[in-house]
Enzyme design. Sequence first.
Site, mmCIF file in Angstrom:
data_model
loop_
_atom_site.group_PDB
_atom_site.id
_atom_site.type_symbol
_atom_site.label_atom_id
_atom_site.label_comp_id
_atom_site.label_asym_id
_atom_site.label_seq_id
_atom_site.Cartn_x
_atom_site.Cartn_y
_atom_site.Cartn_z
ATOM 1 N N ASP A 78 -68.434 17.613 11.173
ATOM 2 C CA ASP A 78 -69.382 16.085 9.910
ATOM 3 C C ASP A 78 -67.828 15.038 9.995
ATOM 4 O O ASP A 78 -68.075 14.054 9.738
ATOM 5 C CB ASP A 78 -69.990 16.293 9.407
ATOM 6 C CG ASP A 78 -69.963 15.615 8.312
ATOM 7 O OD1 ASP A 78 -71.091 14.893 9.179
ATOM 8 O OD2 ASP A 78 -70.543 15.440 7.621
ATOM 9 N N TYR A 112 -74.443 23.957 6.781
ATOM 10 C CA TYR A 112 -75.885 23.267 6.451
ATOM 11 C C TYR A 112 -76.913 23.426 7.313
ATOM 12 O O TYR A 112 -77.846 23.052 6.466
ATOM 13 C CB TYR A 112 -75.719 22.209 7.396
ATOM 14 C CG TYR A 112 -74.973 20.851 7.797
ATOM 15 C CD1 TYR A 112 -73.397 21.094 7.400
ATOM 16 C CD2 TYR A 112 -75.748 19.801 7.756
ATOM 17 C CE1 TYR A 112 -72.772 19.671 7.399
ATOM 18 C CE2 TYR A 112 -74.805 18.360 7.846
ATOM 19 C CZ TYR A 112 -73.644 18.136 7.417
ATOM 20 O OH TYR A 112 -72.755 17.289 7.794
ATOM 21 N N ASP A 161 -66.066 10.967 11.314
ATOM 22 C CA ASP A 161 -66.189 9.757 10.769
ATOM 23 C C ASP A 161 -64.444 9.956 11.007
ATOM 24 O O ASP A 161 -64.509 8.229 11.131
ATOM 25 C CB ASP A 161 -66.463 10.381 9.111
ATOM 26 C CG ASP A 161 -67.870 9.849 9.054
ATOM 27 O OD1 ASP A 161 -68.865 10.372 9.942
ATOM 28 O OD2 ASP A 161 -68.428 9.504 7.738
ATOM 29 N N LYS A 186 -60.775 26.842 11.085
ATOM 30 C CA LYS A 186 -59.552 27.804 10.469
ATOM 31 C C LYS A 186 -60.177 28.791 9.947
ATOM 32 O O LYS A 186 -59.937 30.063 8.742
ATOM 33 C CB LYS A 186 -60.705 26.528 8.776
ATOM 34 C CG LYS A 186 -59.960 27.221 7.068
ATOM 35 C CD LYS A 186 -58.780 26.202 7.337
ATOM 36 C CE LYS A 186 -58.264 26.419 6.122
ATOM 37 N NZ LYS A 186 -55.855 25.730 6.097
ATOM 38 N N ASP A 198 -57.342 21.709 9.184
ATOM 39 C CA ASP A 198 -56.475 20.672 8.511
ATOM 40 C C ASP A 198 -55.282 20.060 9.369
ATOM 41 O O ASP A 198 -55.223 18.477 9.521
ATOM 42 C CB ASP A 198 -55.887 21.425 7.667
ATOM 43 C CG ASP A 198 -54.632 22.748 7.336
ATOM 44 O OD1 ASP A 198 -55.805 22.902 8.651
ATOM 45 O OD2 ASP A 198 -54.813 22.698 6.504
HETATM 46 C C1 IPM Z 1 -74.547 12.741 10.435
HETATM 47 C C2 IPM Z 1 -74.763 12.221 9.026
HETATM 48 C C3 IPM Z 1 -76.081 13.511 9.263
HETATM 49 C C4 IPM Z 1 -75.010 15.026 8.893
HETATM 50 C C5 IPM Z 1 -76.456 12.963 7.192
HETATM 51 C C6 IPM Z 1 -77.390 11.915 7.361
HETATM 52 C C7 IPM Z 1 -77.179 14.620 7.669
HETATM 53 O O1 IPM Z 1 -73.448 12.625 7.970
HETATM 54 O O2 IPM Z 1 -75.214 12.584 11.553
HETATM 55 O O3 IPM Z 1 -73.102 13.009 11.118
HETATM 56 O O4 IPM Z 1 -74.148 15.341 7.646
HETATM 57 O O5 IPM Z 1 -75.192 15.660 9.741
HETATM 58 MN MN MN Z 2 -71.639 12.580 9.257
#
Ligand code: IPM
Ligand code: MN
Length: 352
Positions: free
Chosen positions: A245, A142, A249, A189, A221
Amino acid sequence: MKLKIAKLPGDGIGPEVVEQAAKAVEAVAKKFGHEVEWSFGYVGACAIDRTGSAFPEETFNTCMAADAVLFGAVGDPKYDNDPTAKVRPETGLLAMRKQLGLFSNLRPVETFKSLVHKSPLKEELVDGADFLCVRELTGGMYFGEKGRRDNGDTAYDTNLYHRFEVERILKQAYEFARRRRKHLTVVDKANVLESSRLWRQVAQEMAPQYPDVTTDYMYVDNAAMKLITGPKFFDVLVTENTFGDILTDEASCVSGSMGLLASASIGEHTGVYEPIHGSYPQAAGKNIANPLATILSAAMMFEYAFGLMEEGKAIRKAVAASIDECIVTEDLAGDGKAYSTSEVGDWVAAHI
Ligand code: IPM
Ligand code: MN
Protein backbone atom coordinates in the site's frame (compact mmCIF):
# COMPACT_ATOMS: atom_id res chain seq x y z
CA MET A 1 -17.74 -11.17 -27.37
CA LYS A 2 -20.21 -10.30 -24.66
CA LEU A 3 -18.58 -8.33 -21.85
CA LYS A 4 -20.45 -8.35 -18.55
CA ILE A 5 -19.05 -5.47 -16.56
CA ALA A 6 -20.18 -4.30 -13.13
CA LYS A 7 -19.77 -0.59 -12.59
CA LEU A 8 -19.03 0.36 -8.98
CA PRO A 9 -18.25 4.09 -8.99
CA GLY A 10 -18.14 4.43 -5.19
CA ASP A 11 -17.49 7.82 -3.61
CA GLY A 12 -15.79 11.16 -4.21
CA ILE A 13 -14.41 11.46 -7.71
CA GLY A 14 -15.18 7.77 -8.32
CA PRO A 15 -18.38 8.37 -10.35
CA GLU A 16 -16.73 11.00 -12.58
CA VAL A 17 -13.67 8.97 -13.45
CA VAL A 18 -15.55 5.69 -13.88
CA GLU A 19 -17.87 7.45 -16.31
CA GLN A 20 -14.90 8.39 -18.50
CA ALA A 21 -13.54 4.85 -18.37
CA ALA A 22 -16.98 3.56 -19.35
CA LYS A 23 -16.87 5.80 -22.42
CA ALA A 24 -13.52 4.28 -23.37
CA VAL A 25 -14.92 0.78 -22.84
CA GLU A 26 -17.88 1.53 -25.09
CA ALA A 27 -15.63 3.02 -27.75
CA VAL A 28 -13.35 -0.02 -27.78
CA ALA A 29 -16.30 -2.41 -27.76
CA LYS A 30 -17.78 -0.63 -30.76
CA LYS A 31 -14.49 -0.64 -32.63
CA PHE A 32 -13.83 -4.34 -32.08
CA GLY A 33 -17.43 -5.56 -32.27
CA HIS A 34 -18.08 -6.49 -28.63
CA GLU A 35 -21.27 -6.05 -26.70
CA VAL A 36 -21.10 -4.58 -23.20
CA GLU A 37 -23.68 -5.53 -20.64
CA TRP A 38 -23.37 -3.13 -17.69
CA SER A 39 -24.59 -3.74 -14.18
CA PHE A 40 -24.26 -1.38 -11.22
CA GLY A 41 -23.52 -1.54 -7.51
CA TYR A 42 -23.02 0.74 -4.52
CA VAL A 43 -19.89 0.44 -2.38
CA GLY A 44 -18.32 2.66 0.27
CA ALA A 45 -19.95 5.70 1.88
CA CYS A 46 -22.73 5.83 -0.73
CA ALA A 47 -23.62 2.24 0.16
CA ILE A 48 -23.56 2.97 3.90
CA ASP A 49 -25.94 5.88 3.36
CA ARG A 50 -28.37 3.65 1.49
CA THR A 51 -28.10 0.31 3.24
CA GLY A 52 -26.00 0.66 6.37
CA SER A 53 -23.40 -1.64 4.87
CA ALA A 54 -20.29 -0.53 2.98
CA PHE A 55 -20.41 -3.61 0.73
CA PRO A 56 -24.03 -4.79 0.61
CA GLU A 57 -24.81 -8.36 -0.36
CA GLU A 58 -26.59 -7.11 -3.45
CA THR A 59 -23.35 -5.50 -4.64
CA PHE A 60 -21.45 -8.71 -3.93
CA ASN A 61 -23.96 -10.64 -6.04
CA THR A 62 -23.65 -8.08 -8.84
CA CYS A 63 -19.86 -8.53 -8.80
CA MET A 64 -20.10 -12.32 -8.80
CA ALA A 65 -22.45 -12.28 -11.77
CA ALA A 66 -20.11 -10.07 -13.83
CA ASP A 67 -16.91 -10.92 -15.74
CA ALA A 68 -15.13 -7.84 -14.42
CA VAL A 69 -15.70 -4.97 -12.01
CA LEU A 70 -14.83 -1.41 -12.94
CA PHE A 71 -14.38 0.37 -9.64
CA GLY A 72 -13.77 4.03 -8.75
CA ALA A 73 -12.89 4.77 -5.14
CA VAL A 74 -14.30 4.80 -1.62
CA GLY A 75 -13.94 7.26 1.20
CA ASP A 76 -15.68 10.24 2.74
CA PRO A 77 -14.06 12.88 4.96
CA LYS A 78 -16.92 12.63 7.44
CA TYR A 79 -15.43 9.32 8.61
CA ASP A 80 -11.77 10.34 8.59
CA ASN A 81 -11.57 11.99 11.98
CA ASP A 82 -13.98 9.72 13.75
CA PRO A 83 -11.98 6.79 15.10
CA THR A 84 -15.13 5.50 16.80
CA ALA A 85 -17.14 5.10 13.57
CA LYS A 86 -18.66 1.60 13.58
CA VAL A 87 -18.76 1.25 9.83
CA ARG A 88 -16.36 2.92 7.41
CA PRO A 89 -16.33 3.26 3.61
CA GLU A 90 -12.94 1.53 3.45
CA THR A 91 -14.48 -1.54 5.07
CA GLY A 92 -16.47 -1.94 1.87
CA LEU A 93 -13.37 -2.12 -0.27
CA LEU A 94 -11.69 -4.57 2.09
CA ALA A 95 -14.82 -6.73 2.18
CA MET A 96 -14.99 -6.69 -1.60
CA ARG A 97 -11.35 -7.82 -1.88
CA LYS A 98 -11.82 -10.53 0.74
CA GLN A 99 -15.15 -11.87 -0.48
CA LEU A 100 -14.03 -11.97 -4.10
CA GLY A 101 -10.74 -13.62 -3.07
CA LEU A 102 -8.66 -10.90 -4.75
CA PHE A 103 -5.31 -11.75 -3.24
CA SER A 104 -3.20 -10.16 -5.93
CA ASN A 105 -3.05 -6.47 -6.68
CA LEU A 106 -1.08 -5.50 -9.77
CA ARG A 107 0.08 -1.92 -9.96
CA PRO A 108 2.22 -1.20 -13.02
CA VAL A 109 4.35 1.93 -12.99
CA GLU A 110 5.41 3.32 -16.32
CA THR A 111 6.63 6.65 -17.50
CA PHE A 112 5.38 8.65 -20.44
CA LYS A 113 8.12 10.41 -22.40
CA SER A 114 6.28 13.69 -22.55
CA LEU A 115 5.65 13.64 -18.79
CA VAL A 116 9.02 12.74 -17.30
CA HIS A 117 9.61 16.40 -16.52
CA LYS A 118 6.43 16.32 -14.37
CA SER A 119 7.88 13.85 -11.94
CA PRO A 120 9.14 15.42 -8.73
CA LEU A 121 12.18 13.20 -9.29
CA LYS A 122 15.04 14.01 -11.64
CA GLU A 123 14.24 13.30 -15.25
CA GLU A 124 17.25 11.06 -15.83
CA LEU A 125 16.25 8.92 -12.84
CA VAL A 126 12.71 8.22 -13.99
CA ASP A 127 13.00 8.29 -17.78
CA GLY A 128 12.44 4.71 -18.92
CA ALA A 129 11.39 3.35 -15.53
CA ASP A 130 8.93 0.51 -16.04
CA PHE A 131 8.06 -1.90 -13.27
CA LEU A 132 5.21 -3.88 -11.83
CA CYS A 133 4.31 -3.85 -8.15
CA VAL A 134 2.59 -7.02 -7.02
CA ARG A 135 0.90 -6.34 -3.71
CA GLU A 136 -0.60 -9.12 -1.60
CA LEU A 137 -4.14 -7.94 -0.95
CA THR A 138 -6.10 -10.18 1.39
CA GLY A 139 -3.69 -10.91 4.22
CA GLY A 140 -1.39 -9.23 6.68
CA MET A 141 -2.33 -6.48 9.10
CA TYR A 142 -5.35 -5.44 7.08
CA PHE A 143 -7.09 -8.69 7.94
CA GLY A 144 -5.23 -10.15 10.93
CA GLU A 145 -6.74 -10.07 14.39
CA LYS A 146 -7.05 -6.53 15.66
CA GLY A 147 -8.48 -4.93 18.74
CA ARG A 148 -8.17 -2.90 21.88
CA ARG A 149 -7.60 -3.79 25.49
CA ASP A 150 -6.92 -1.94 28.75
CA ASN A 151 -10.08 0.13 28.36
CA GLY A 152 -9.10 1.00 24.83
CA ASP A 153 -5.67 2.34 25.74
CA THR A 154 -3.83 -0.52 24.08
CA ALA A 155 -4.40 -1.36 20.41
CA TYR A 156 -3.03 -4.07 18.14
CA ASP A 157 -3.13 -5.30 14.54
CA THR A 158 -1.69 -8.69 13.73
CA ASN A 159 0.48 -9.14 10.67
CA LEU A 160 -0.52 -12.72 10.03
CA TYR A 161 0.51 -14.68 6.93
CA HIS A 162 -0.02 -18.32 6.04
CA ARG A 163 2.42 -20.16 3.81
CA PHE A 164 -0.21 -20.74 1.10
CA GLU A 165 -0.88 -17.01 0.89
CA VAL A 166 2.79 -16.27 0.41
CA GLU A 167 3.25 -19.07 -2.10
CA ARG A 168 0.38 -18.09 -4.36
CA ILE A 169 1.37 -14.44 -4.59
CA LEU A 170 5.04 -15.26 -5.16
CA LYS A 171 4.06 -17.74 -7.86
CA GLN A 172 2.16 -15.02 -9.63
CA ALA A 173 4.98 -12.53 -9.25
CA TYR A 174 7.42 -15.06 -10.70
CA GLU A 175 5.15 -15.67 -13.65
CA PHE A 176 4.94 -11.95 -14.37
CA ALA A 177 8.71 -11.65 -14.02
CA ARG A 178 9.09 -14.45 -16.59
CA ARG A 179 7.03 -12.49 -19.08
CA ARG A 180 8.96 -9.30 -18.41
CA ARG A 181 12.67 -8.68 -17.77
CA LYS A 182 13.08 -11.72 -15.48
CA HIS A 183 14.00 -9.84 -12.35
CA LEU A 184 12.02 -10.25 -9.14
CA THR A 185 12.60 -8.20 -6.00
CA VAL A 186 11.02 -9.60 -2.86
CA VAL A 187 10.47 -6.75 -0.42
CA ASP A 188 10.19 -7.52 3.29
CA LYS A 189 11.46 -6.60 6.74
CA ALA A 190 13.02 -9.97 7.50
CA ASN A 191 15.60 -8.46 9.82
CA VAL A 192 12.82 -7.65 12.29
CA LEU A 193 9.47 -9.28 11.47
CA GLU A 194 8.68 -12.98 11.76
CA SER A 195 6.03 -12.74 9.03
CA SER A 196 8.72 -11.33 6.73
CA ARG A 197 11.03 -14.20 7.60
CA LEU A 198 8.31 -16.59 6.40
CA TRP A 199 8.04 -14.60 3.15
CA ARG A 200 11.78 -14.76 2.62
CA GLN A 201 11.97 -18.44 3.49
CA VAL A 202 9.20 -19.33 1.05
CA ALA A 203 10.78 -17.16 -1.66
CA GLN A 204 14.15 -18.84 -1.17
CA GLU A 205 12.50 -22.23 -1.49
CA MET A 206 10.68 -21.25 -4.68
CA ALA A 207 13.51 -19.40 -6.42
CA PRO A 208 15.22 -22.57 -7.79
CA GLN A 209 12.00 -23.39 -9.68
CA TYR A 210 12.51 -20.18 -11.65
CA PRO A 211 16.16 -20.40 -12.69
CA ASP A 212 15.53 -17.98 -15.55
CA VAL A 213 14.48 -15.26 -13.10
CA THR A 214 16.97 -13.35 -10.95
CA THR A 215 15.57 -13.04 -7.44
CA ASP A 216 16.78 -10.48 -5.00
CA TYR A 217 15.63 -9.55 -1.54
CA MET A 218 15.33 -6.05 -0.22
CA TYR A 219 14.24 -4.62 3.10
CA VAL A 220 11.24 -2.36 2.77
CA ASP A 221 13.02 0.73 4.13
CA ASN A 222 15.75 0.28 1.55
CA ALA A 223 13.14 -0.34 -1.17
CA ALA A 224 11.40 2.91 -0.26
CA MET A 225 14.67 4.71 -0.86
CA LYS A 226 15.52 2.79 -4.03
CA LEU A 227 12.13 3.64 -5.54
CA ILE A 228 13.05 7.30 -5.59
CA THR A 229 16.80 7.11 -6.04
CA GLY A 230 16.87 4.41 -8.71
CA PRO A 231 13.43 3.24 -9.85
CA LYS A 232 14.89 1.73 -13.01
CA PHE A 233 16.39 -0.99 -10.82
CA PHE A 234 12.96 -2.65 -10.53
CA ASP A 235 11.20 -5.02 -12.89
CA VAL A 236 8.74 -6.91 -10.68
CA LEU A 237 8.48 -6.01 -7.01
CA VAL A 238 6.42 -8.27 -4.75
CA THR A 239 5.46 -7.50 -1.18
CA GLU A 240 2.90 -7.91 1.56
CA ASN A 241 -0.28 -5.90 1.90
CA THR A 242 0.74 -2.94 4.09
CA PHE A 243 4.19 -2.44 2.56
CA GLY A 244 2.56 -2.64 -0.87
CA ASP A 245 0.00 0.00 0.00
CA ILE A 246 2.69 2.45 1.06
CA LEU A 247 5.24 1.69 -1.64
CA THR A 248 2.76 1.99 -4.48
CA ASP A 249 1.68 5.49 -3.43
CA GLU A 250 5.35 6.36 -3.36
CA ALA A 251 5.93 4.70 -6.73
CA SER A 252 3.22 6.82 -8.32
CA CYS A 253 5.59 9.80 -8.09
CA VAL A 254 7.78 8.12 -10.66
CA SER A 255 5.16 8.48 -13.39
CA GLY A 256 4.45 12.09 -12.49
CA SER A 257 0.93 11.93 -11.13
CA MET A 258 -1.12 9.65 -8.96
CA GLY A 259 -3.82 10.24 -11.53
CA LEU A 260 -1.99 7.90 -13.89
CA LEU A 261 -1.65 4.75 -11.84
CA ALA A 262 -3.99 1.92 -12.72
CA SER A 263 -4.45 -1.35 -10.95
CA ALA A 264 -5.98 -4.78 -11.26
CA SER A 265 -6.99 -6.92 -8.33
CA ILE A 266 -7.28 -10.54 -9.29
CA GLY A 267 -7.64 -13.89 -7.58
CA GLU A 268 -10.42 -16.39 -7.12
CA HIS A 269 -13.55 -14.64 -8.38
CA THR A 270 -14.37 -11.59 -10.52
CA GLY A 271 -11.40 -9.23 -10.82
CA VAL A 272 -11.65 -5.57 -9.87
CA TYR A 273 -10.05 -2.83 -11.98
CA GLU A 274 -9.45 0.46 -10.23
CA PRO A 275 -7.24 3.54 -10.11
CA ILE A 276 -4.97 3.67 -7.07
CA HIS A 277 -5.63 7.34 -6.28
CA GLY A 278 -8.60 7.09 -3.97
CA SER A 279 -11.70 9.26 -3.65
CA TYR A 280 -10.04 12.73 -3.62
CA PRO A 281 -13.09 14.33 -1.93
CA GLN A 282 -11.81 17.90 -2.42
CA ALA A 283 -12.28 17.49 -6.16
CA ALA A 284 -15.55 15.55 -6.12
CA GLY A 285 -18.20 16.92 -8.46
CA LYS A 286 -15.86 19.58 -9.87
CA ASN A 287 -15.05 17.78 -13.12
CA ILE A 288 -11.32 18.34 -12.58
CA ALA A 289 -10.03 14.91 -11.54
CA ASN A 290 -7.69 13.04 -13.83
CA PRO A 291 -9.60 10.12 -15.40
CA LEU A 292 -6.56 8.50 -17.03
CA ALA A 293 -5.77 6.07 -14.20
CA THR A 294 -9.29 4.69 -14.41
CA ILE A 295 -9.19 4.57 -18.19
CA LEU A 296 -5.89 2.69 -17.97
CA SER A 297 -7.51 0.36 -15.45
CA ALA A 298 -10.12 -0.37 -18.10
CA ALA A 299 -7.24 -1.29 -20.44
CA MET A 300 -6.00 -3.73 -17.79
CA MET A 301 -9.53 -5.12 -17.60
CA PHE A 302 -9.56 -5.95 -21.31
CA GLU A 303 -6.17 -7.60 -21.01
CA TYR A 304 -6.58 -9.53 -17.77
CA ALA A 305 -10.30 -10.25 -17.54
CA PHE A 306 -11.01 -10.87 -21.21
CA GLY A 307 -7.59 -11.63 -22.71
CA LEU A 308 -8.30 -8.94 -25.32
CA MET A 309 -4.83 -7.53 -25.77
CA GLU A 310 -5.49 -5.43 -28.91
CA GLU A 311 -8.42 -3.74 -27.19
CA GLY A 312 -6.25 -2.91 -24.20
CA LYS A 313 -3.59 -1.56 -26.51
CA ALA A 314 -6.12 0.66 -28.29
CA ILE A 315 -7.00 2.29 -24.97
CA ARG A 316 -3.35 2.71 -24.00
CA LYS A 317 -2.57 4.29 -27.35
CA ALA A 318 -5.39 6.81 -26.96
CA VAL A 319 -4.25 7.68 -23.43
CA ALA A 320 -0.66 8.16 -24.60
CA ALA A 321 -1.94 10.37 -27.41
CA SER A 322 -3.95 12.53 -25.02
CA ILE A 323 -0.82 13.03 -22.93
CA ASP A 324 1.33 13.77 -25.98
CA GLU A 325 -1.19 16.29 -27.23
CA CYS A 326 -1.61 17.84 -23.76
CA ILE A 327 -5.29 17.01 -23.51
CA VAL A 328 -4.90 16.57 -19.77
CA THR A 329 -6.40 17.66 -16.47
CA GLU A 330 -4.91 20.30 -14.20
CA ASP A 331 -2.60 17.90 -12.33
CA LEU A 332 -0.65 17.40 -15.55
CA ALA A 333 -1.35 20.61 -17.43
CA GLY A 334 1.36 22.79 -15.87
CA ASP A 335 1.27 26.17 -17.60
CA GLY A 336 -0.80 24.78 -20.44
CA LYS A 337 -4.56 24.57 -20.71
CA ALA A 338 -6.24 22.29 -18.15
CA TYR A 339 -9.05 20.21 -19.61
CA SER A 340 -11.96 18.91 -17.54
CA THR A 341 -12.43 15.28 -16.55
CA SER A 342 -15.19 14.78 -19.10
CA GLU A 343 -13.30 16.59 -21.87
CA VAL A 344 -10.36 14.26 -21.40
CA GLY A 345 -12.73 11.27 -21.31
CA ASP A 346 -14.51 12.38 -24.48
CA TRP A 347 -11.21 12.99 -26.26
CA VAL A 348 -9.83 9.57 -25.37
CA ALA A 349 -13.06 7.81 -26.40
CA ALA A 350 -13.14 9.70 -29.70
CA HIS A 351 -9.48 8.89 -30.33
CA ILE A 352 -10.16 5.17 -29.83
C1 IPM B 1 -5.53 1.39 -1.78
C2 IPM B 1 -6.23 2.20 -0.73
C3 IPM B 1 -6.94 1.25 0.23
C4 IPM B 1 -5.88 0.38 0.87
C5 IPM B 1 -7.81 1.95 1.29
C6 IPM B 1 -8.80 2.89 0.68
C7 IPM B 1 -8.48 0.95 2.19
O1 IPM B 1 -5.36 3.04 -0.07
O2 IPM B 1 -6.21 0.69 -2.54
O3 IPM B 1 -4.30 1.44 -1.84
O4 IPM B 1 -5.28 0.77 1.87
O5 IPM B 1 -5.66 -0.72 0.37
MN1 MN C 1 -3.32 2.95 -0.82
